[in-house]
Design a protein around this motif. Structure first.
Motif, PDB file in Angstrom:
ATOM      1  N   CYS A 130       0.990  -4.691 -11.732  1.00 10.12           N
ATOM      2  CA  CYS A 130       0.877  -3.240 -11.560  1.00 10.12           C
ATOM      3  C   CYS A 130       1.799  -2.409 -12.198  1.00 10.12           C
ATOM      4  O   CYS A 130       2.258  -1.496 -11.820  1.00 10.12           O
TER       5      CYS A 130
ATOM      6  N   ARG B  14      -7.351  -1.962  -6.169  1.00  6.56           N
ATOM      7  CA  ARG B  14      -7.320  -3.587  -6.598  1.00  6.56           C
ATOM      8  C   ARG B  14      -8.002  -4.571  -5.619  1.00  6.56           C
ATOM      9  O   ARG B  14      -7.761  -3.958  -4.415  1.00  6.56           O
TER      10      ARG B  14
ATOM     11  N   ILE C  96       4.634 -12.310  -5.208  1.00  2.71           N
ATOM     12  CA  ILE C  96       4.786 -10.927  -5.002  1.00  2.71           C
ATOM     13  C   ILE C  96       5.574 -10.338  -6.334  1.00  2.71           C
ATOM     14  O   ILE C  96       4.943  -9.190  -6.904  1.00  2.71           O
TER      15      ILE C  96
ATOM     16  N   LEU D 153       3.075  -3.057  -2.970  1.00  2.00           N
ATOM     17  CA  LEU D 153       4.683  -2.521  -3.172  1.00  2.00           C
ATOM     18  C   LEU D 153       4.779  -1.649  -4.253  1.00  2.00           C
ATOM     19  O   LEU D 153       5.328  -0.730  -4.249  1.00  2.00           O
ATOM     20  N   ALA D 154       4.130  -1.995  -5.253  1.00  2.00           N
ATOM     21  CA  ALA D 154       4.246  -1.364  -6.601  1.00  2.00           C
ATOM     22  C   ALA D 154       3.663   0.191  -6.231  1.00  2.00           C
ATOM     23  O   ALA D 154       4.120   1.039  -6.882  1.00  2.00           O
TER      24      ALA D 154
ATOM     25  N   GLY E  45       2.247  -9.985  -8.512  1.00  2.00           N
ATOM     26  CA  GLY E  45       1.550  -8.689  -8.222  1.00  2.00           C
ATOM     27  C   GLY E  45       2.344  -7.366  -8.628  1.00  2.00           C
ATOM     28  O   GLY E  45       1.479  -6.321  -9.125  1.00  2.00           O
ATOM     29  N   LEU E  46       3.595  -7.369  -8.435  1.00  2.00           N
ATOM     30  CA  LEU E  46       4.323  -6.203  -8.903  1.00  2.00           C
ATOM     31  C   LEU E  46       4.039  -6.069 -10.699  1.00  2.00           C
ATOM     32  O   LEU E  46       3.998  -5.180 -11.033  1.00  2.00           O
TER      33      LEU E  46
ATOM     34  N   ILE F 270       0.575  -8.142  -1.699  1.00  2.00           N
ATOM     35  CA  ILE F 270       1.689  -7.693  -1.358  1.00  2.00           C
ATOM     36  C   ILE F 270       2.533  -6.887  -2.612  1.00  2.00           C
ATOM     37  O   ILE F 270       3.157  -5.711  -2.622  1.00  2.00           O
ATOM     38  N   GLY F 271       2.641  -7.680  -3.765  1.00  2.00           N
ATOM     39  CA  GLY F 271       3.340  -7.267  -4.743  1.00  2.00           C
ATOM     40  C   GLY F 271       2.685  -5.869  -5.314  1.00  2.00           C
ATOM     41  O   GLY F 271       3.232  -4.918  -5.701  1.00  2.00           O
ATOM     42  N   MET F 272       1.421  -5.741  -5.448  1.00  5.18           N
ATOM     43  CA  MET F 272       0.644  -4.946  -5.778  1.00  5.18           C
ATOM     44  C   MET F 272       0.757  -3.545  -5.048  1.00  5.18           C
ATOM     45  O   MET F 272       0.829  -2.595  -5.307  1.00  5.18           O
TER      46      MET F 272
ATOM     47  N   LYS G  84       5.285  -3.219 -12.977  1.00  5.39           N
ATOM     48  CA  LYS G  84       6.425  -3.353 -12.781  1.00  5.39           C
ATOM     49  C   LYS G  84       7.214  -4.500 -13.547  1.00  5.39           C
ATOM     50  O   LYS G  84       6.391  -5.201 -14.108  1.00  5.39           O
TER      51      LYS G  84
ATOM     52  N   TYR H 125      -3.507   4.479  -4.679  1.00  5.85           N
ATOM     53  CA  TYR H 125      -4.560   3.056  -4.592  1.00  5.85           C
ATOM     54  C   TYR H 125      -4.165   2.193  -3.395  1.00  5.85           C
ATOM     55  O   TYR H 125      -3.262   2.063  -2.899  1.00  5.85           O
TER      56      TYR H 125
ATOM     57  N   MET I  87       6.086   2.170  -4.371  1.00 11.33           N
ATOM     58  CA  MET I  87       7.139   2.716  -5.298  1.00 11.33           C
ATOM     59  C   MET I  87       6.927   3.834  -6.141  1.00 11.33           C
ATOM     60  O   MET I  87       7.555   4.700  -6.375  1.00 11.33           O
ATOM     61  N   ASP I  88       5.439   3.655  -6.803  1.00 12.93           N
ATOM     62  CA  ASP I  88       5.126   4.710  -7.470  1.00 12.93           C
ATOM     63  C   ASP I  88       4.283   5.790  -6.886  1.00 12.93           C
ATOM     64  O   ASP I  88       3.949   6.766  -7.601  1.00 12.93           O
TER      65      ASP I  88
END
Ligand SMILES: [Mg+2]
Lengths: 326, 276
Positions: free
Chosen positions: A83, B61, A76, B128-129, A79-80, B124-126, A85, B137, B132-133
Motif C-alpha cells: 500500500c 483491498r 504486516i 495500517l497503511a 501489506g504496508l 493488517i499492514g494494508m 509504504k 479504503y 497512516m494515510d
C-alpha cells in the motif's frame, strides 16, 4: 574479536574502528525516515536489539510494533509495502529467516512488494546464547528464494549504502547485520553498487572472496601474507544475490587459489555460490570454504567461535599458506 | 443489483466455476461453491473496486487468504470484467498465469496467497497503511475455517485489535469442513465467536448464502476502533446436492457425468428463481 597481533596489523594498515553496522543502519534509517514519512520500521519487540529506540522516540508515527510475532511482522511489512509504504521489517535474523521464512517467500518475494527485511544480530553475533539464536542458515535459504536482493555489508560504509539502496528499491531486499563494532574498510572515494563486489586489496597468489563482517579478517590476513611475500586479493562481496560473477571469475582466473569466508554454515552460503560460479565456467583452482562447519557450533562468544573455526587473521593466513603450499 | 439479480448471477457463476474446474482437471470445488455468494456480494455490492479503479490508492483491498478457492475468485473477477472470460480456459495450463492460487499477475488480485494463515497479517499492514494515510479504503480478507488452525492468524488477531483497525473486515467461510473431514474433529476451533470477541473484535454471524444478511454484515459501519470478524455460515459444495457437506469435494473434480448433473441442478434452481 582481535588478537593483539591482529590489532597491531590493523593499526599498521591505518584502519580506524567504526561503530556496529547495526548502529549505522539505525542512524541511516532514521535520517532517511525524517526526510521520507513513508518509511516505516516494523519491529517484533526488537527495537532495542535493532538499535531503533531513538528512531521510535524521534518518529513514533513511523514505527509499528507487532510484539514477538515474526510471521506477523513479515506479513504486516508486506501489506504496508503493497500500500505504498517503504516498510523495513526488523528482527533477529535467526527468527526472521526461520520462523517467518514462508512469509518472506510468499508475502514479500513471490508477491513482489518493495519491502525491506533487516536480519539483525545475524550469524553468531549472539554467540554464547547458543544455536537457537544463531543464523547460520539464512544465506542458504534466502539464496534459494527467487526475487530477493541479498546484501551482507562488511563495514559502516557498506551498511549505509545498502540501506540507502533499500530505501529506494522497487523490489524485495534483505540486509543482514551483526552487532559488533567494525573497522572502516573503504576509502572515501569508494563507489558502492549493488551486485558489484569491491576489491579491498589486489594480489594474484590467493583471493579471499568474503562477505559481511568477516571481511576485516581477510584484510588483516592479506597484510600478514604480504609480509611473507604472498600477494592476496580481497574481494568484498557485499551482495550475495545477485552475485558478481564477473569479479569472482576474474579472481578465479587471475589468482592461484581461492578462499571464501563467511559467518555462515559452509553449506549453501557464499562459498558454495562461488564454487558453483567458478566450476560452471571451467575455472578449477585450489579452493577452500571457510565458515562454520556442519556440526553443533562450538559454545562461546562470537570471537571465540570465529577463532575456533579459523575466521581470524591467523586462521586465514594459515589457510592460505596451506592451500597454496608455500 | 437486487437480491434476486445477485441470486441469478450466482447460479451462472457456479456454472462457470464448475465448467472451469472440470476443464482444468483440478480445483477446489467444495470451498469455491461455499464462498461464491460471499464473493458475489463483495464484488457486486460492497468493494469499491473495479477494473478501472484497481490501481487507485484509495480502492478497497480484498485479499483471499483461502487462496485455494481461486477458481471462485477467477470466475467473479472475469464476470466483473477484470479480464476476458476466455482466460478461464487457461487455468492450470502450461505458461498460463492462471495457476491454482491467486497471483498478482492476474488483474484484480492484490497479493499472492495460497499458503494458509498469510492473508490476515498482510491485511493488517494494508489497514495500517490506510490509517497512516487517513485514506478511507477498507480491507477485506476471506479465511477458511480449517485455516484458523494456523497460528499466524492469532498473532494477527491480537495486532488488529491492538491497532484498533476498524477498517479491517475478516470474513470466515464457515463451512465446517476441511480436507480431512469436520473441522471440529480435525482441530476444534469452537467457540468461534467468543474467541474473536475475546481478542477484541466485533463479531457478526450471518447465513453466508443470504444476500440481505451478507450485505448488512459487510456494509454496516464497524464499531469504532474495532476490527470486524464476520462468521459466514456456509455449506461446502453449496448448490449441488451431491457435493453439499461432503468433504471429498474439497478438491474433487467433477467428471463429465457429474458436471452434467450439477449443471442440470443449477438450471432447475434458476428456473425456480425466475418463476418466483
Ligand atoms: Mg472449511
Amino acid at each position: 574479536m582481535f588478537t593483539p597481533a591482529a590489532k597491531t596489523m590493523a593499526e599498521k594498515l591505518g584502519l580506524k574502528m567504526g561503530r556496529a553496522n547495526l548502529e549505522e543502519f539505525a542512524a541511516t534509517l532514521e535520517e532517511l525516515a525524517k526526510a521520507n514519512p513513508n518509511i516505516i520500521a516494523v519491529t517484533s519487540d526488537s527495537r532495542g536489539s535493532g538499535k531503533l529506540a531513538p528512531f521510535g522516540k524521534a518518529l513514533p508515527k513511523q514505527i509499528v510494533e507487532v510484539g514477538i510475532a515474526e510471521q506477523n511482522l513479515v506479513g504486516i511489512t508486506a501489506g504496508l509495502a503493497a500500500c505504498g509504504k517503504k516498510a523495513f521489517g526488523v528482527s533477529p535474523s535467526c527468527f526472521l529467516t526461520a520462523r517467518a521464512l514462508e512469509q518472506i517467500k510468499n508475502d514479500v518475494c513471490y508477491s513482489d512488494v518493495p519491502a525491506v527485511l533487516i536480519g539483525i544480530s545475524s550469524g553468531v553475533s549472539y554467540g554464547a546464547l547458543g544455536t537457537t539464536h544463531h543464523s547460520l542458515h539464512d544465506l542458504a535459504v534466502l539464496r534459494a528464494i527467487n526475487n530477493l536482493t541479498l546484501i551482507v555489508p562488511a563495514d559502516n560504509f557498506e551498511s549505509r549504502e545498502a540501506i540507502r539502496f533499500a530505501a529506494t528499491a522497487t523490489k524485495p531486499v534483505f540486509v543482514r547485520f551483526g552487532k559488533a563494532a567494525m573497522y572502516h574498510l573503504h576509502q572515501p572515494e569508494t563507489k558502492f553498487e549493488v551486485g558489484k563486489a569491491i576489491t579491498l586489496r589486489d594480489g594474484n597468489d590467493v583471493a579471499f572472496v568474503v562477505t559481511g563482517e568477516t571481511a576485516i579478517h581477510a584484510v588483516l590476513a592479506a597484510a600478514q601474507l604480504a609480509e611473507q611475500g604472498v600477494q592476496a586479493r580481497v574481494l568484498s562481496v557485499h551482495t550475495v544475490k545477485p552475485l558478481d560473477t564477473e569479479s569472482i571469475l576474474k579472481a578465479g582466473r587471475e589468482c592461484s587459489a581461492v578462499i571464501t569466508v563467511e559467518e555462515h554454515m559452509v553449506n549453501g552460503g557464499l562459498g558454495e555460490a562461488v564454487a558453483s560460479t567458478l566450476l560452471q565456467a571451467g575455472v578449477c583452482k585450489s579452493f577452500r570454504i571457510v565458515g562454520i562447519p556442519d556440526e553443533e557450533t562450538v559454545p562461546g562468544a562470537q570471537a571465540d567461535i570465529f577463532r575456533h573455526y579459523g575466521i581470524s587473521m591467523e586462521g586465514l593466513t594459515e589457510a592460505a599458506v596451506k592451500l597454496i603450499g608455500k | 443489483m437486487t437480491d434476486q439479480e445477485l441470486q441469478l448471477k450466482v447460479i451462472s457463476l457456479r456454472r462457470t466455476m464448475l465448467r472451469l474446474i472440470h476443464n482444468a482437471g483440478a480445483g477446489h470445488t467444495g470451498g469455491g461453491l461455499s464462498c461464491m455468494d460471499i464473493l458475489n456480494v463483495l464484488y457486486n455490492r460492497v468493494l469499491n473496486v473495479s477494473p478501472q479503479t484497481f490501481t487507485s490508492p484509495t480502492r478497497d483491498r480484498y485479499v483471499q487468504s483461502k487462496g485455494h478457492c481461486v477458481e471462485a475468485l477467477y470466475t467473479v473477477l472475469a464476470d466483473r470484467g477484470f479480464f476476458p472470460a476466455s482466460d478461464l480456459d487457461t487455468v492450470c495450463r502450461y505458461q498460463s498465469h492462471y495457476v491454482g492460487h491467486p497471483t498478482r499477475h492476474i488483474p484484480g488480485i492484490e497479493m499472492n496467497t495460497g499458503a494458509l494463515g498469510h492473508g490476515l497479517p498482510i491485511c493488517i499492514g494494508m489497514a495500517l497503511a490506510g490509517k497512516m494515510d487517513s485514506a478511507n479504503y477498507r480491507v477485506f480478507t476471506l479465511l477458511g475455517d480449517g485455516e484458523l488452525a494456523e497460528g499466524s492468524n492469532w498473532e494477527a488477531a491480537l495486532a488488529a485489535a491492538h491497532y484498533k483497525l476498524d477498517n479491517l473486515f475478516a470474513i470466515l467461510d464457515h463451512n465446517t469442513l476441511q480436507i480431512t473431514g469436520h473441522t471440529r474433529e480435525v482441530m476444534c476451533n469452537e467457540p468461534l465467536a467468543d474467541k474473536w470477541r475475546a481478542f477484541g473484535w466485533t463479531v457478526r454471524c450471518v447465513n453466508g448464502h443470504d444476500y440481505a444478511e451478507l450485505t448488512k454484515a459487510l456494509t454496516d459501519p464497524p464499531e469504532s476502533g474495532k476490527p470486524t470478524f464476520i462468521i459466514a455460515n456456509t455449506v461446502k459444495g453449496k448448490g449441488v446436492s451431491f457435493m453439499e457437506n461432503v468433504a471429498k469435494w474439497h478438491h474433487g473434480v467433477p467428471n463429465e457425468t457429474e458436471l452434467k448433473q450439477a449443471l442440470a441442478e443449477l438450471d432447475v434452481a434458476e428456473a425456480g428463481l425466475k418463476s418466483a
